[in-house]
Design an enzyme around this catalytic site. Sequence first.
Site, short mmCIF file in Angstrom:
data_model
loop_
_atom_site.label_atom_id
_atom_site.label_comp_id
_atom_site.label_asym_id
_atom_site.label_seq_id
_atom_site.Cartn_x
_atom_site.Cartn_y
_atom_site.Cartn_z
N ASP A 59 4.60 6.11 6.14
CA ASP A 59 4.37 5.99 4.65
C ASP A 59 4.43 5.07 3.98
O ASP A 59 5.83 4.44 3.60
CB ASP A 59 4.75 7.48 4.45
CG ASP A 59 3.78 7.85 2.37
OD1 ASP A 59 3.37 6.67 1.46
OD2 ASP A 59 3.93 8.56 2.04
N TYR A 148 -6.67 -0.42 -10.63
CA TYR A 148 -6.84 -1.15 -8.67
C TYR A 148 -6.66 -2.79 -9.10
O TYR A 148 -6.92 -3.67 -7.98
CB TYR A 148 -8.51 -0.12 -8.58
CG TYR A 148 -7.71 -0.87 -8.00
CD1 TYR A 148 -7.56 -0.04 -6.28
CD2 TYR A 148 -9.24 -0.82 -7.01
CE1 TYR A 148 -8.18 -0.24 -5.23
CE2 TYR A 148 -9.41 -1.31 -5.25
CZ TYR A 148 -9.09 -1.14 -4.64
OH TYR A 148 -9.62 -1.53 -3.34
#
Length: 257
Positions: A59, A148
């Site tokens: 992760d 983003y």
Amino acid sequence: MGTALVTGATAGIGLAFARELAVRGHDLVLVARTMPRLEEVAAELRSAHGVGVEVLVADLSFDVETRLVAQRLADSTRPVDLLVNNAGFGLGHGFLDGDLADEERALDVMVRAVMVLSHAAARAMRERGHGAIINVSSVSGFVVMSSYSAVKSFVTVFTEALANELRGTGVTATALCPGFTRTEFHDRAAMDMSRLPGPLWLDADRLVRDCLADVARGRVLSVPGPAYKATMALLKVTPRPLVRRVSGAIGAGRRTR
């Protein structure tokens, strides 16, 4: 054909990269968060193409797990010739409307991990005198759609700077800047994409082939699809206030259903 390491390799653009690279005879190191899906994809690629496939569960929002992937990239006894930094996700809300922890996780996965893995790979490749790095960015990095866009703007500029440092070493760095691509990416982020015209959608498999062709040509920016090439050309001459207004209107329409 050498070995390629792909992050976020079990879905979307990452899976398309893994499949295309296997078709071309590359051995693979696949990185994702869940072992069952990793094993499923690895078995598919070994069976279909006869390539070697390693799996790494990691992760990348956790630094310690990112460092384990970096160690694999730095391992001179098992060289990696191509790194595809693809892992990432979208947020279906504005910066002020969501949990700050999600924003921080996005930075960890799409900024910090890209830096850490690029650093490990580029140093090892430079020592050997060959290799390539693909950092998956986005056309959104050239517009203004919440955090983003900021994240992907970093990825693009970082890759350009890395390409400058690597010039003349035999190692290349390419920022892949796709537009809207048919994957599960937008569904996972709960974005309503129903109004997006069909011609603006990219095919992930074609996108990957086009990117690999750009890498072979030594291009630093890879923008797939004629619509997005035209968009990039237009953005170069569009005043930033207008870019902000249009981006804000589009971003508002894409947020949570």
